[in-house]
Motif scaffolding. Structure first.
Motif, PDB file in Angstrom:
ATOM      1  N   UNK A 104      -8.793  10.952  23.280  1.00  0.00           N
ATOM      2  CA  UNK A 104      -9.573  10.631  24.234  1.00  0.00           C
ATOM      3  C   UNK A 104      -8.773  10.334  25.422  1.00  0.00           C
ATOM      4  N   UNK A 105      -7.765  11.024  25.773  1.00  0.00           N
ATOM      5  CA  UNK A 105      -7.319  11.135  27.011  1.00  0.00           C
ATOM      6  C   UNK A 105      -7.361  12.356  27.138  1.00  0.00           C
ATOM      7  N   UNK A 106      -7.463  13.551  26.282  1.00  0.00           N
ATOM      8  CA  UNK A 106      -7.650  15.171  26.227  1.00  0.00           C
ATOM      9  C   UNK A 106      -9.583  15.190  26.609  1.00  0.00           C
ATOM     10  N   UNK A 107      -9.878  14.991  26.098  1.00  0.00           N
ATOM     11  CA  UNK A 107     -11.633  15.129  26.419  1.00  0.00           C
ATOM     12  C   UNK A 107     -12.356  14.926  28.034  1.00  0.00           C
ATOM     13  N   UNK A 108     -11.295  13.308  28.652  1.00  0.00           N
ATOM     14  CA  UNK A 108     -12.178  13.454  29.667  1.00  0.00           C
ATOM     15  C   UNK A 108     -11.603  14.149  30.998  1.00  0.00           C
ATOM     16  N   UNK A 109      -9.772  14.488  30.375  1.00  0.00           N
ATOM     17  CA  UNK A 109      -9.653  15.725  31.262  1.00  0.00           C
ATOM     18  C   UNK A 109      -9.967  16.605  31.498  1.00  0.00           C
ATOM     19  N   UNK A 110     -10.473  17.359  30.088  1.00  0.00           N
ATOM     20  CA  UNK A 110     -10.872  18.546  30.041  1.00  0.00           C
ATOM     21  C   UNK A 110     -11.802  18.783  30.578  1.00  0.00           C
ATOM     22  N   UNK A 111     -13.159  17.350  30.901  1.00  0.00           N
ATOM     23  CA  UNK A 111     -14.302  17.213  31.393  1.00  0.00           C
ATOM     24  C   UNK A 111     -13.736  17.001  32.723  1.00  0.00           C
ATOM     25  N   UNK A 112     -13.388  16.393  32.622  1.00  0.00           N
ATOM     26  CA  UNK A 112     -13.148  16.853  34.516  1.00  0.00           C
ATOM     27  C   UNK A 112     -12.608  18.167  35.161  1.00  0.00           C
ATOM     28  N   UNK A 113     -11.899  18.946  34.396  1.00  0.00           N
ATOM     29  CA  UNK A 113     -11.373  20.270  34.871  1.00  0.00           C
ATOM     30  C   UNK A 113     -12.573  21.024  34.669  1.00  0.00           C
ATOM     31  N   UNK A 114     -13.626  20.852  33.694  1.00  0.00           N
ATOM     32  CA  UNK A 114     -14.513  21.622  33.556  1.00  0.00           C
ATOM     33  C   UNK A 114     -15.630  21.762  34.135  1.00  0.00           C
ATOM     34  N   UNK A 148       0.673  -1.431   0.132  1.00  0.00           N
ATOM     35  CA  UNK A 148       0.017  -0.148   0.320  1.00  0.00           C
ATOM     36  C   UNK A 148       0.969   0.967  -0.020  1.00  0.00           C
ATOM     37  N   UNK A 149       0.153   2.649  -0.129  1.00  0.00           N
ATOM     38  CA  UNK A 149       0.356   3.092  -0.323  1.00  0.00           C
ATOM     39  C   UNK A 149       1.959   4.484   0.689  1.00  0.00           C
ATOM     40  N   UNK A 150       2.873   4.317   0.754  1.00  0.00           N
ATOM     41  CA  UNK A 150       3.041   5.290   2.376  1.00  0.00           C
ATOM     42  C   UNK A 150       2.815   6.283   2.836  1.00  0.00           C
ATOM     43  N   UNK A 151       1.824   6.582   1.620  1.00  0.00           N
ATOM     44  CA  UNK A 151       1.376   8.016   2.723  1.00  0.00           C
ATOM     45  C   UNK A 151       0.242   7.317   3.458  1.00  0.00           C
ATOM     46  N   UNK A 152      -0.880   6.421   2.925  1.00  0.00           N
ATOM     47  CA  UNK A 152      -1.740   5.483   3.676  1.00  0.00           C
ATOM     48  C   UNK A 152      -1.546   5.226   5.098  1.00  0.00           C
ATOM     49  N   UNK A 153      -0.141   4.491   5.560  1.00  0.00           N
ATOM     50  CA  UNK A 153       0.840   3.858   6.421  1.00  0.00           C
ATOM     51  C   UNK A 153       0.835   5.346   7.222  1.00  0.00           C
ATOM     52  N   UNK A 154       1.385   6.848   7.080  1.00  0.00           N
ATOM     53  CA  UNK A 154       1.568   7.681   7.882  1.00  0.00           C
ATOM     54  C   UNK A 154       0.136   8.267   7.673  1.00  0.00           C
ATOM     55  N   UNK A 155      -1.102   8.181   7.302  1.00  0.00           N
ATOM     56  CA  UNK A 155      -2.352   8.612   7.757  1.00  0.00           C
ATOM     57  C   UNK A 155      -2.490   8.020   8.727  1.00  0.00           C
ATOM     58  N   UNK A 156      -2.266   6.388   8.881  1.00  0.00           N
ATOM     59  CA  UNK A 156      -3.414   5.958   9.587  1.00  0.00           C
ATOM     60  C   UNK A 156      -2.140   5.798  11.080  1.00  0.00           C
ATOM     61  N   UNK A 157      -0.696   6.541  11.052  1.00  0.00           N
ATOM     62  CA  UNK A 157      -0.324   6.438  11.925  1.00  0.00           C
ATOM     63  C   UNK A 157      -0.643   7.898  12.697  1.00  0.00           C
ATOM     64  N   UNK A 158      -0.786   8.733  11.876  1.00  0.00           N
ATOM     65  CA  UNK A 158      -1.226  10.085  12.652  1.00  0.00           C
ATOM     66  C   UNK A 158      -2.557  10.176  13.217  1.00  0.00           C
ATOM     67  N   UNK A 159      -3.619   9.302  12.479  1.00  0.00           N
ATOM     68  CA  UNK A 159      -5.001   9.278  12.835  1.00  0.00           C
ATOM     69  C   UNK A 159      -4.616   8.489  14.382  1.00  0.00           C
ATOM     70  N   UNK A 160      -4.300   7.645  14.370  1.00  0.00           N
ATOM     71  CA  UNK A 160      -4.530   7.229  15.652  1.00  0.00           C
ATOM     72  C   UNK A 160      -3.957   7.450  17.294  1.00  0.00           C
ATOM     73  N   UNK A 161      -1.991   7.982  16.414  1.00  0.00           N
ATOM     74  CA  UNK A 161      -1.965   9.304  17.145  1.00  0.00           C
ATOM     75  C   UNK A 161      -2.580  10.165  17.929  1.00  0.00           C
ATOM     76  N   UNK A 162      -3.356  10.909  17.237  1.00  0.00           N
ATOM     77  CA  UNK A 162      -4.286  11.631  17.291  1.00  0.00           C
ATOM     78  C   UNK A 162      -5.518  11.456  17.961  1.00  0.00           C
ATOM     79  N   UNK A 163      -6.049  10.396  18.124  1.00  0.00           N
ATOM     80  CA  UNK A 163      -7.095   9.712  18.601  1.00  0.00           C
ATOM     81  C   UNK A 163      -7.022   9.073  20.366  1.00  0.00           C
ATOM     82  N   UNK A 164      -4.986   8.918  20.088  1.00  0.00           N
ATOM     83  CA  UNK A 164      -4.938   8.617  20.993  1.00  0.00           C
ATOM     84  C   UNK A 164      -4.986  10.112  22.323  1.00  0.00           C
ATOM     85  N   UNK A 165      -4.078  10.493  21.935  1.00  0.00           N
ATOM     86  CA  UNK A 165      -4.470  12.554  21.939  1.00  0.00           C
ATOM     87  C   UNK A 165      -5.591  12.494  22.802  1.00  0.00           C
TER      88      UNK A 165
END
Length: 164
Positions: free
Chosen positions: A105-115, A86-103
């Motif tokens: 799914x931590x940021x949402x609850x933490x900011x929600x708790x603070x609020x 598969x194109x390398x770009x697709x693998x790059x996008x998958x890594x970026x998307x997964x990294x953002x998802x992890x960030x």
């Protein structure tokens, strides 16, 4: 450790539990919104308002705790290799998307708790505004990526996270 061909059962269970809770809180924030509106306007929330807001908060706390477990399992279990041919770009996008998802799914609850528990208005704004919008975008990209992998590239990526 040899490359596995599918995600482990705990990885799949954690993925879908977190996904269901994230969708629940993204689709049904009304209880928290009603509670916040009442509190900001100096009104007293009813027990039903408080219960509804608590359900949203508890789902967020569950997301945070499951995300911690999920990361621990991910680092101890590894993950299958990206599909070959598969194109390398697709693998790059998958890594970026997964990294953002992890960030997120931590940021949402933490900011929600603070609020919710600390009354930090900036956290409430960031939680319900930019982070929520970005989470929707990344979730849609993640789903589209899985569907493109399955239907266009005919890879087993979607199968790895469902039935194995």
């Amino acid at each position: 450790m040899p490359a596995r061909f599918r995600y482990s059962v705990p990885q799949r269970i954690l993925h879908w539990l977190v996904a269901m809770l994230v969708f629940f809180n993204l689709l049904f924030p009304d209880g928290m919104n009603a509670w916040r509106h009442l509190v900001r306007n100096g009104q007293t929330p009813s027990p039903a308002n408080i219960a509804s807001a608590n359900i949203h908060a508890y789902a967020g706390i569950a997301i945070l705790l499951l995300a911690i477990v999920r990361l621990a399992v991910r680092f101890s279990s590894d993950a299958p290799a990206m599909p070959a041919g598969q194109p390398a770009f697709l693998h790059y996008m998958a890594r970026v998307t997964h990294g953002l998802l992890y960030v997120l799914i931590f940021a949402m609850p933490l900011t929600g708790l603070a609020a919710y528990y600390l009354g930090i208005d900036t956290a409430a704004f960031v939680h319900g505004g930019p982070i929520k919008s970005l989470l929707w975008i990344v979730v849609v990209l993640h789903i589209l990526g899985a569907l493109v992998q399955h239907f266009y590239f005919r890879s087993d990526v979607l199968r790895r996270m469902t039935i194995g």
